[in-house]
Motif scaffolding. Structure first.
Motif, short mmCIF file in Angstrom:
data_model
loop_
_atom_site.label_atom_id
_atom_site.label_comp_id
_atom_site.label_asym_id
_atom_site.label_seq_id
_atom_site.Cartn_x
_atom_site.Cartn_y
_atom_site.Cartn_z
N UNK A 75 12.87 8.14 -6.45
CA UNK A 75 13.86 7.12 -6.77
C UNK A 75 14.38 6.40 -5.52
N UNK A 76 13.95 6.88 -4.36
CA UNK A 76 14.44 6.26 -3.11
C UNK A 76 13.87 4.85 -2.95
N UNK A 77 14.60 3.97 -2.27
CA UNK A 77 14.07 2.62 -2.03
C UNK A 77 13.08 2.58 -0.87
N UNK A 78 12.99 3.64 -0.13
CA UNK A 78 12.15 3.62 1.07
C UNK A 78 10.73 4.05 0.73
N UNK A 79 9.76 3.29 1.22
CA UNK A 79 8.37 3.57 0.88
C UNK A 79 7.92 4.94 1.37
N UNK A 80 8.32 5.29 2.60
CA UNK A 80 7.86 6.57 3.14
C UNK A 80 8.32 7.73 2.26
N UNK A 81 9.54 7.58 1.69
CA UNK A 81 10.04 8.66 0.84
C UNK A 81 9.36 8.65 -0.52
N UNK A 82 9.17 7.44 -1.05
CA UNK A 82 8.47 7.34 -2.33
C UNK A 82 7.07 7.94 -2.23
N UNK A 83 6.40 7.63 -1.13
CA UNK A 83 5.00 8.07 -0.97
C UNK A 83 4.88 9.59 -1.07
N UNK A 117 1.95 -1.86 -3.08
CA UNK A 117 1.69 -0.48 -2.69
C UNK A 117 2.60 0.49 -3.42
N UNK A 118 3.78 0.01 -3.77
CA UNK A 118 4.68 0.83 -4.57
C UNK A 118 4.14 0.90 -6.00
N UNK A 151 -6.10 -8.47 -8.09
CA UNK A 151 -7.23 -7.55 -8.28
C UNK A 151 -6.86 -6.13 -7.92
N UNK A 152 -6.08 -6.01 -6.84
CA UNK A 152 -5.71 -4.68 -6.36
C UNK A 152 -5.02 -3.88 -7.46
N UNK A 153 -4.14 -4.52 -8.18
CA UNK A 153 -3.39 -3.85 -9.24
C UNK A 153 -4.22 -3.73 -10.52
N UNK B 136 -8.55 -0.83 4.18
CA UNK B 136 -7.54 -1.86 4.44
C UNK B 136 -6.25 -1.53 3.69
N UNK B 137 -6.39 -1.10 2.45
CA UNK B 137 -5.21 -0.77 1.65
C UNK B 137 -4.43 0.38 2.30
N UNK B 138 -5.15 1.38 2.80
CA UNK B 138 -4.47 2.52 3.40
C UNK B 138 -3.75 2.09 4.68
N UNK B 139 -4.41 1.23 5.40
CA UNK B 139 -3.83 0.70 6.64
C UNK B 139 -2.51 0.00 6.34
N UNK B 140 -2.54 -0.84 5.34
CA UNK B 140 -1.34 -1.59 4.95
C UNK B 140 -0.24 -0.64 4.48
#
Lengths: 638, 161
Positions: A75-83, A117-118, A151-153, B136-140
């Protein structure tokens, strides 16, 4: 200090532990610290503490107290924590935990996050551990992403949809339209995801399958593009353009072409093209060819195409790469019934694979060889199988002997060959044969009347060579007891006769009786045979009498009982011993009680003796009496 | 049904688990049992043997890279050869990311190994067949992680946390 170093420091310390106990100590301390940290307010170290916990979990230690932390971090807004939070959720939570429901809302929010990425984290986690309930909840969101995103999604949404459909098959209908439109995309990732999704939808719903048959031409076009395209560095693997996508398309074509002539026709040319043009010098190409073969064999293909496919498998059999030989045989096994002649053509190579070092390859080769046995090749193929038996891995022996016996029974060119084959198996692997082998062989020998002399000679020779194989010894004893007179006569058409005296024969039987290698059942056979010989020999009846009486006080109850009964025959019914209180009926086996056939069991009451009819010449019908002893003077069958 | 890959394991020659990814819901107790059993079976294989073996109702596709065994369990109907290629692709990704990857990289950066795997496979299926695209995705994503990490430590360093 950068937080990641703290994690690595912990790993170093754990690895430095010299004993299991020391390791446990370190981990207990770390976990206590982590727990304390979790309880504190946010201090910037949460994600690293969770990462530490995940490492500890991977080593096999309990980590459930980290579950709520995962929920918080997600639930954190920070990507590193979400990851790390999402990673933790995938490792520590599964749909069975209640805590997993708590992340549904976070996932929902993150699916519409402005960072792809999220979104990716949310999609990945949902596809990994989403429960049916979560899937139902979030399916419309996934459908939206399938249609309107980059495309990524899209490629990830497609695979997430696959998971949803597995969990809640009804939702397949929801995704069908979007899946269909995805086939127009150029991005390989999206195409791949689309093909996987369509495959899943078709496998689960026959109506959907029907619908998607219409896209066969489109799929064919996409494949053609891949096969004919020039070098594309981004997707090239060992000269093959995107083998992963090719394999998935071929698999989908298989499902669509199955049981459907129109669809199969539409893909025929393409399959021939792929089969001919794909370079199989590396695994990638072989993988594509293999999938092509699987598809050709499963759809309604033209016979020419089928032959092409079988030939590819034949080529695979000659490949240096053991893996390719192995999968070739797996496929050949599947088609050996339907395309028997085509597979027969490769029999030589298959038989060679029996000599491969790898047990898995050997097993496959064995299965195939047994399936290829026919009246035409039985002699040559059996030679190979017997050769294989002499050096085959222990775990395959029982299966091999069983297969050999079945094949021999079906296709034996002559009784002598049949008997020889069984004897060969018993000599090589007598410990790995089925229990019924002994009575079956006895039956076979009995019916092969012209071979009695040959058989008893052969078995006698085997007996004096080695008495360790119980099944062989049992049959040999029985045979000697039954046809000992032929042995003693010293003449034989089929084989070199030996000069055997009565003492020699009795020596052999006594050796069996006395050997510690002989099982109780085997001793039973030997004793009975000795007794039977009393009607066939002339000079050594006393010796037999003494052997029998010794066993009258044998510690083995069954043996003792037998000996006592036989003794009785000597004393009270001696006059009948010759005339045959019992007739030697050809179908002796049917009448023999279980225990005489070497079966373990309680001693059978000696009903045989009580049935003996006093009175010289009247031989009663073989059916009533036990047929314990074969009489010399009595004609069989009475 | 069409579930292709059931799970993937990475373990050392000494039987130490380095990574485990399960693509079907399995009880913790069962996971441990299966891992133990399978490791024993695979570690007993000799060097020149086939990369495929039958285990329970599954097919196991494995390959050894230096001191690590990469091991996938797939369903009966699967194409083992392409699974070998999937394993190889994963190794290439790790190699590119870590620069000549070795077991220690995966031990000390296990979470990164998972991130790479999760960018490469989803539900046991390949997400993108382009190596470049995955890297590339991992890098980003790593950049994004660093961004979100750093403000905190800067503040901390300044004593203003």
């Amino acid at each position: 200090m950068s937080p990641s170093v703290r994690l690595q420091e912990m790993i170093r310390v754990i690895r430095g532990a010299r004993t299991q106990g020391e390791e446990r100590g370190v981990i207990q301390r770390e976990c206590a610290a982590i727990r304390a940290q979790f309880r504190q307010a946010d201090n910037g170290t949460r994600s690293h503490n969770l990462a530490k916990l995940l490492y500890v979990h991977m080593l096999g230690y309990p980590a459930h107290f980290g579950q709520m932390e995962c929920v918080r971090l997600i639930a954190s807004p920070r990507y590193n924590e979400k990851r790390v939070g999402y990673l933790g959720a995938m490792m520590l939570l599964d749909e069975k935990q209640d805590a997993s429901l708590l992340i549904t809302n976070s996932i929902k929010n993150d699916l519409s996050h402005n960072s792809q990425y999220v979104q990716s984290l949310a999609l990945c986690t949902l596809a990994c551990m989403g429960s049916a309930e979560m899937c139902r909840d979030l399916a419309p969101e996934i459908d939206r992403l399938l249609r309107a995103s980059n495309s990524y999604i899209k490629k990830k949404a497609a695979l997430c949809a696959v998971h949803i459909v597995r969990k809640v098959p009804d939702l397949g209908e929801l995704f069908t339209p979007a899946a269909r439109s995805l086939l127009c995309e150029k991005n390989h990732g999206v195409l791949h995801g689309a093909v996987v999704l369509i495959t899943e939808l078709c496998e689960r719903n026959p109506d959907t399958l029907e619908q998607f048959r219409k896209v066969v031409p489109e799929l064919v076009q996409i494949m053609k593009g891949l096969v004919m395209s020039g070098y594309s560095p981004e997707h090239n693997v060992a000269g093959i353009s995107d083998p992963f996508l090719q394999v998935r398309i071929l698999r989908l074509l298989r499902i669509l072409g199955r049981n459907n002539d129109t669809a199969s026709d539409a893909m025929n040319d393409l399959l021939a093209q792929v089969a001919t043009n794909t370079d199989s010098s590396k695994t990638a190409g072989s993988a594509v060819l293999y999938e092509t073969v699987l598809t050709v064999m499963d759809i309604k293909s033209e016979s020419g195409l089928r032959v092409l496919a079988v030939n590819i498998l034949g080529r695979f059999l000659l490949n240096n790469d053991r893996n390719i030989r192995y999968i070739s045989m797996t496929s050949l096994q599947k088609i050996v019934q339907t395309d028997h002649n085509a597979v027969q053509r490769h029999r030589g190579t298959i038989v060679d694979c029996l000599k491969d070092q790898d047990a898995s390859v050997k097993r496959r080769a064995l299965e195939l060889s047994l399936a290829l046995v026919s009246a035409v090749n039985i002699r040559s193929l059996m030679k190979e199988l017997l050769l294989f038996l002499s050096s085959c891995p222990p775990e395959l022996r029982a299966h091999t002997t069983s297969g050999i016996f079945n094949a021999a029974e079906r296709y034996a060119p002559s009784q002598r060959w049949h008997i020889d084959t069984i004897l060969h198996v018993l000599t090589t692997a007598g410990g790995d044969v089925r229990d019924e082998t002994v009575p079956n062989l006895i039956q076979l020998i009995t019916t092969a009347t012209e071979l009695h002399c040959y058989t008893v000679h052969k078995l006698y020779r085997a007996l004096i060579t080695d008495i360790s194989v119980q099944s062989l010894v049992q049959v040999a004893c029985w045979c000697i007891g039954e046809y000992g007179d032929l042995l003693l006569r010293g003449e034989c058409e089929e084989t070199e006769p030996v000069q055997v005296t009565e003492d020699d024969v009795l020596d052999a039987l006594e050796t069996v009786l006395q050997s510690h290698m002989s099982s109780p059942a085997t001793r039973g056979f030997a004793l009975t045979a000795t007794m039977k010989l009393s009607t066939r020999i002339t000079h050594n009846v006393d010796r037999i009498r003494s052997i029998v009486s010794i066993y009258g006080s044998c510690i083995d109850v069954e043996l003792q009982q037998r000996a006592v009964e036989y003794n009785a025959l000597f004393k009270k019914y001696d006059h009948m011993r010759y005339r045959g209180s019992v007739c030697g009926a050809p179908s002796v086996i049917a009448k023999l009680p279980e225990y005489l056939l070497g079966g373990s069991g309680e001693p059978v009451p000696s009903s045989g003796l009580s049935h003996t009819v006093p009175g010289p010449a009247t031989s009663t019908s073989g059916g009533d009496l036990l047929d314990l002893l074969g009489g010399l003077d009595v004609s069989p069958g009475e | 049904m069409v579930i292709t890959m059931r799970f993937m394991l990475l373990f050392s020659r000494q039987g130490k688990l380095r990574l485990q990814k399960w693509y079907t819901a399995t009880a913790e107790r069962d996971k441990k049992k299966m891992v133990r059993e399978l490791m024993q079976v695979v570690l007993a294989r000799k060097p020149k043997m086939c990369s495929f073996l039958e285990w329970r109702d599954l097919k196991i596709v494995y390959k050894r890279y230096a001191s690590l065994y990469f091991c996938c369990a797939v369903e009966e109907q699967d194409n083992e050869l392409i699974t070998l290629e999937v394993i190889h692709r994963f190794v290439e990704l790790l190699d590119k990311y870590f620069g000549s990857v070795c077991e220690l990289d995966i031990i000390f950066n296990f979470e990164k190994a998972y991130f790479i795997l999760d960018e490469f496979l989803m539900g046991g299926e390949i997400q993108d067949t382009s190596k470049k695209s995955v890297l590339k995705a991992i890098e980003q994503a790593d950049l994004l992680q660093e961004e979100d990490e750093s403000p905190r430590s800067v503040l901390e360093e300044m004593g203003l946390a």
